[in-house]
Design a protein around this motif. Structure first.
Motif, PDB file in Angstrom:
ATOM      1  N   ALA A  28       0.864  -1.121  -0.119  1.00  0.00           N
ATOM      2  CA  ALA A  28       0.021   0.090  -0.142  1.00  0.00           C
ATOM      3  C   ALA A  28       0.769   1.265  -0.173  1.00  0.00           C
ATOM      4  CB  ALA A  28      -0.838  -0.217   1.098  1.00  0.00           C
ATOM      5  N   ILE A  29       1.849   1.276   0.736  1.00  0.00           N
ATOM      6  CA  ILE A  29       2.708   2.486   0.964  1.00  0.00           C
ATOM      7  C   ILE A  29       3.517   2.691  -0.497  1.00  0.00           C
ATOM      8  CG2 ILE A  29       4.809   3.441   1.842  1.00  0.00           C
ATOM      9  CD1 ILE A  29       4.470   2.195   4.450  1.00  0.00           C
ATOM     10  N   LEU A  30       4.070   1.678  -1.186  1.00  0.00           N
ATOM     11  CA  LEU A  30       4.855   1.786  -2.291  1.00  0.00           C
ATOM     12  C   LEU A  30       3.697   2.331  -3.311  1.00  0.00           C
ATOM     13  CD1 LEU A  30       6.974  -1.324  -2.206  1.00  0.00           C
ATOM     14  CD2 LEU A  30       7.665   0.867  -2.143  1.00  0.00           C
ATOM     15  N   ASP A  31       2.411   1.685  -3.270  1.00  0.00           N
ATOM     16  CA  ASP A  31       1.440   2.009  -4.403  1.00  0.00           C
ATOM     17  C   ASP A  31       1.080   3.670  -4.015  1.00  0.00           C
ATOM     18  OD1 ASP A  31      -0.097   0.783  -6.078  1.00  0.00           O
ATOM     19  OD2 ASP A  31      -2.126   0.658  -4.712  1.00  0.00           O
ATOM     20  N   ILE A  32       1.095   4.160  -3.055  1.00  0.00           N
ATOM     21  CA  ILE A  32       0.865   5.545  -2.856  1.00  0.00           C
ATOM     22  C   ILE A  32       2.218   6.394  -3.344  1.00  0.00           C
ATOM     23  CG2 ILE A  32       0.629   7.690  -0.979  1.00  0.00           C
ATOM     24  CD1 ILE A  32      -0.696   5.435   0.593  1.00  0.00           C
ATOM     25  N   ARG A  33       3.319   5.874  -3.081  1.00  0.00           N
ATOM     26  CA  ARG A  33       4.751   6.613  -3.504  1.00  0.00           C
ATOM     27  C   ARG A  33       4.643   6.692  -4.949  1.00  0.00           C
ATOM     28  NH1 ARG A  33       8.043   9.050   0.519  1.00  0.00           N
ATOM     29  NH2 ARG A  33       9.254   9.414  -1.235  1.00  0.00           N
ATOM     30  N   ALA A  34       4.437   5.587  -5.529  1.00  0.00           N
ATOM     31  CA  ALA A  34       4.244   5.592  -7.100  1.00  0.00           C
ATOM     32  C   ALA A  34       3.253   6.596  -7.577  1.00  0.00           C
ATOM     33  CB  ALA A  34       3.900   4.137  -7.324  1.00  0.00           C
ATOM     34  N   GLU A  35       2.013   6.487  -6.966  1.00  0.00           N
ATOM     35  CA  GLU A  35       1.204   7.487  -7.229  1.00  0.00           C
ATOM     36  C   GLU A  35       1.440   9.043  -7.359  1.00  0.00           C
ATOM     37  OE1 GLU A  35      -3.345   8.317  -6.389  1.00  0.00           O
ATOM     38  OE2 GLU A  35      -2.743   6.168  -6.700  1.00  0.00           O
ATOM     39  N   ILE A  83      11.380   2.460  -1.976  1.00  0.00           N
ATOM     40  CA  ILE A  83      10.983   3.902  -2.469  1.00  0.00           C
ATOM     41  C   ILE A  83      12.011   4.534  -3.413  1.00  0.00           C
ATOM     42  CG2 ILE A  83      10.475   6.199  -1.640  1.00  0.00           C
ATOM     43  CD1 ILE A  83       9.385   4.895   0.741  1.00  0.00           C
ATOM     44  N   TYR A  84      13.440   4.176  -3.086  1.00  0.00           N
ATOM     45  CA  TYR A  84      14.177   4.799  -4.151  1.00  0.00           C
ATOM     46  C   TYR A  84      14.409   3.986  -5.431  1.00  0.00           C
ATOM     47  CZ  TYR A  84      16.061   7.205  -0.090  1.00  0.00           C
ATOM     48  OH  TYR A  84      16.369   8.029   0.989  1.00  0.00           O
ATOM     49  N   LYS A 105       8.262  -7.317  -2.497  1.00  0.00           N
ATOM     50  CA  LYS A 105       9.207  -8.583  -2.125  1.00  0.00           C
ATOM     51  C   LYS A 105      10.471  -7.624  -1.758  1.00  0.00           C
ATOM     52  CE  LYS A 105       7.381 -12.701  -3.289  1.00  0.00           C
ATOM     53  NZ  LYS A 105       6.281 -12.531  -4.561  1.00  0.00           N
ATOM     54  N   ILE A 106      10.962  -6.811  -2.711  1.00  0.00           N
ATOM     55  CA  ILE A 106      12.184  -6.392  -2.453  1.00  0.00           C
ATOM     56  C   ILE A 106      12.399  -5.716  -1.128  1.00  0.00           C
ATOM     57  CG2 ILE A 106      13.989  -4.576  -3.315  1.00  0.00           C
ATOM     58  CD1 ILE A 106      13.275  -5.597  -6.175  1.00  0.00           C
ATOM     59  N   GLY A 107      11.039  -4.790  -1.046  1.00  0.00           N
ATOM     60  CA  GLY A 107      11.095  -4.013   0.252  1.00  0.00           C
ATOM     61  C   GLY A 107      10.951  -4.834   1.317  1.00  0.00           C
ATOM     62  N   ALA A 108      10.367  -5.845   1.312  1.00  0.00           N
ATOM     63  CA  ALA A 108      10.402  -6.823   2.568  1.00  0.00           C
ATOM     64  C   ALA A 108      11.634  -7.457   2.942  1.00  0.00           C
ATOM     65  CB  ALA A 108       9.136  -7.804   2.365  1.00  0.00           C
ATOM     66  N   GLU A 109      12.344  -7.701   1.628  1.00  0.00           N
ATOM     67  CA  GLU A 109      13.965  -8.072   1.904  1.00  0.00           C
ATOM     68  C   GLU A 109      14.990  -7.395   2.435  1.00  0.00           C
ATOM     69  OE1 GLU A 109      15.398 -11.365   0.876  1.00  0.00           O
ATOM     70  OE2 GLU A 109      13.238 -12.201   1.550  1.00  0.00           O
ATOM     71  N   THR A 110      14.759  -6.222   1.924  1.00  0.00           N
ATOM     72  CA  THR A 110      15.959  -5.157   2.284  1.00  0.00           C
ATOM     73  C   THR A 110      15.383  -4.144   3.027  1.00  0.00           C
ATOM     74  OG1 THR A 110      15.208  -4.053   0.154  1.00  0.00           O
ATOM     75  CG2 THR A 110      16.750  -5.431  -0.147  1.00  0.00           C
ATOM     76  N   SER A 111      14.657  -2.919   2.485  1.00  0.00           N
ATOM     77  CA  SER A 111      14.276  -2.017   3.581  1.00  0.00           C
ATOM     78  C   SER A 111      13.223  -1.131   2.516  1.00  0.00           C
ATOM     79  CB  SER A 111      15.442  -0.997   4.027  1.00  0.00           C
ATOM     80  OG  SER A 111      15.694  -0.171   3.205  1.00  0.00           O
ATOM     81  N   LEU A 112      12.314  -0.298   3.409  1.00  0.00           N
ATOM     82  CA  LEU A 112      11.300   0.267   2.703  1.00  0.00           C
ATOM     83  C   LEU A 112      11.887   1.466   2.004  1.00  0.00           C
ATOM     84  CD1 LEU A 112       8.475   1.256   2.370  1.00  0.00           C
ATOM     85  CD2 LEU A 112       8.343   2.280   4.336  1.00  0.00           C
ATOM     86  N   ARG A 113      12.993   1.900   2.513  1.00  0.00           N
ATOM     87  CA  ARG A 113      13.521   3.203   1.925  1.00  0.00           C
ATOM     88  C   ARG A 113      14.187   2.882   0.561  1.00  0.00           C
ATOM     89  NH1 ARG A 113      15.454   5.569   6.865  1.00  0.00           N
ATOM     90  NH2 ARG A 113      14.286   7.500   7.126  1.00  0.00           N
ATOM     91  N   TYR A 114      14.783   1.480   0.594  1.00  0.00           N
ATOM     92  CA  TYR A 114      15.632   1.369  -0.605  1.00  0.00           C
ATOM     93  C   TYR A 114      14.380   0.947  -1.648  1.00  0.00           C
ATOM     94  CZ  TYR A 114      18.193  -1.690  -3.920  1.00  0.00           C
ATOM     95  OH  TYR A 114      18.544  -2.424  -5.007  1.00  0.00           O
TER      96      TYR A 114
END
Ligand SMILES: Nc1ncnc2c1ncn2[C@@H]1O[C@H](COP(=O)(O)OP(=O)(O)OP(=O)(O)O)[C@@H](O)[C@H]1O
Ligand SMILES: [Mg+2]
Length: 427
Positions: free
Chosen positions: A324-331, A358-359, A347-356
């Protein structure tokens, strides 16, 4: 914001308490893993508080880079978070302009005198104009038919709008013209004006060496304690006379583990002052050394200060929340993304970090633009993922190639173990 329900509810309760003026002089600690939205929650609190309540924010590391003592920097931060509402009675002239007459002198270009006729529904008066008023009227482009207010003390002119009576002079107005009624009653009125300033702003204006220009320069230097004492007693006087109210705001200190023992003991004391704001601090540290000592403590904050803080903890996000967060950010970044790409990114976000993750949105959208695609697809994410390394992969890379880097500090024994690990992984 998405998720983080517990923490946001807790923040909501704190906001309620702030609005009711119940917890001045107390503190809140936002604690949680990196990237779990601590800073974001604090920003949300600032917005929810609105214009009236002051919100000062600083990162703890700032106090080490300023050209003043640490306690001075903290004192200034505290006073930025305390608002003073000052009530003042001013005399104004408010009415509709009937006519402006400016005498044009035969020689010289600047006119010095003139006459201004103003009216209300009940009276009409002619005022003599000096050069200053003429300049102000010209600057505001005041014309006959405007409703204006003139502050008698400062001579400041405010255009309130055009009179309804003139609403048929179409040529004299733009599309944004506001129409108002011609004022009633006397031309001269008393009006109560309310100003909001912070204690810090009052300090700066009154510390004579710099004067009010320092407010704009941002460079205020140290403020002498006598100045502050005088101001405090003056404000106490005003409060008794009903001319001023104190509004405790919020001071937010991010990355609070960067403060040292001296600062922490200053905070302890400052919170007990009767003019104290609410202190909100945030940290992502676990049990660690308190700066300036050899003692360890939870969050790197001494126990006696921790004891004065209500602790709100933020939790790592679930995959659904990440999505959901990535969805909002993309929008928000105007990036179109296929569902598959979003799933991969989650999946990448869960494996690494939310910030990564988002970048990666921005990076992947650039990759997609380069191949002239309308939307970001799985392969773009893959490409961005291979171009930019996350922390885990970077650390692993360094473990494998550590001999080739400068200043290698991993001790020998550990290195052998890692070497064995790396070898095991390769097999
Ligand atoms: N619940 C949420 N909804 C939407 N965006 C979020 C949410 N939580 C975090 N983010 C976004 O994730 C990023 C990281 O959040 P933030 O900076 O608040 O983390 P932090 O807890 O302060 O981390 P650190 O401890 O590293 O300072 C920000 O870009 C923020 O906008
Ligand atoms: Mg943060």
């Amino acid at each position: 914001m998405v998720g983080q329900v517990q923490a946001r509810k807790a923040a909501g309760v704190i906001l309620q308490m702030i609005k009711e003026g119940r917890i001045a002089g107390r503190g809140v600690l936002l604690a949680g893993q990196p990237g779990t939205g601590k800073t974001a929650i604090a920003m949300g609190m600032a917005k929810a508080l609105g214009e009236e309540t002051p919100f000062a924010m600083m990162a703890a590391s700032e106090i080490f880079s300023l050209e003043m003592s640490k306690t001075e920097a903290l004192t200034q931060a505290f006073r930025k978070a305390i608002g003073v509402r000052i009530k003042e009675e001013t005399e104004i002239i408010e009415g509709e302009v009937v006519e402006i007459e400016i005498d044009r002198p035969a020689t010289g270009s600047v006119s010095k005198t003139g006459k201004l006729t103003m009216k209300t529904t009940e009276m009409e008066t002619i005022y003599d104009l000096g050069s200053k008023m003429i300049e102000a009227l010209t600057k505001q482009k005041v014309q006959a038919g405007d409703v204006i207010a003139i502050d008698k003390a400062s001579g400041k002119i405010t255009r309130l709008g055009r009179s309804f009576a003139r609403s048929r002079d179409y040529d004299a107005m733009g599309p944004t013209t506001k129409f108002v009624q011609c004022p009633e009653g006397e031309l001269q009125k008393r009006k109560e004006a309310v100003h909001m300033v912070t204690l810090h702003e009052i300090d700066v204006i009154n510390s004579r060496t710099q004067g009010f220009l320092a407010l704009f320069a941002g460079d205020t230097g140290e403020i002498r304690s006598e100045v502050r004492e005088q101001i405090d007693s003056k404000i106490a006087e005003w409060r008794e006379e009903g001319k001023a109210d104190i509004i405790p705001g919020v001071l937010f200190i991010d990355e609070v583990h960067m403060l040292d023992v001296e600062c922490f003991s200053f905070l302890n004391r400052a919170l007990e002052n009767d003019l104290a704001p609410i202190l909100v601090v945030a940290t992502n540290r676990g049990i660690t050394r308190i700066r300036g000592t050899n003692y360890k403590s939870p969050h790197g904050i001494p126990i006696d200060l921790l004891d004065r803080l209500l602790i709100i903890s933020t939790q790592p996000y679930t995959e659904k929340e990440l999505h959901a967060i990535l969805d909002i950010r993309a929008e928000e970044e105007d990036v179109d993304m296929t569902e598959d790409a979003k799933d991969l990114l989650t999946k990448i976000g869960a494996e690494t970090s939310l910030r990564y993750a988002i970048y990666l949105i921005t990076a992947a959208s650039l990759v997609a633009t380069k191949r002239k695609a309308a939307a970001v697809e799985v392969e773009d994410i893959g490409r961005a993922y291979s171009l930019f390394v996350d922390v885990k992969r970077s650390a692993q890379f360094m473990m494998e190639y550590q001999e080739q880097f400068m200043f290698n500090e991993v001790p020998e024994i550990e290195r052998e173990e890692n070497g064995a690990d790396a070898a095991a992984m390769e097999q």
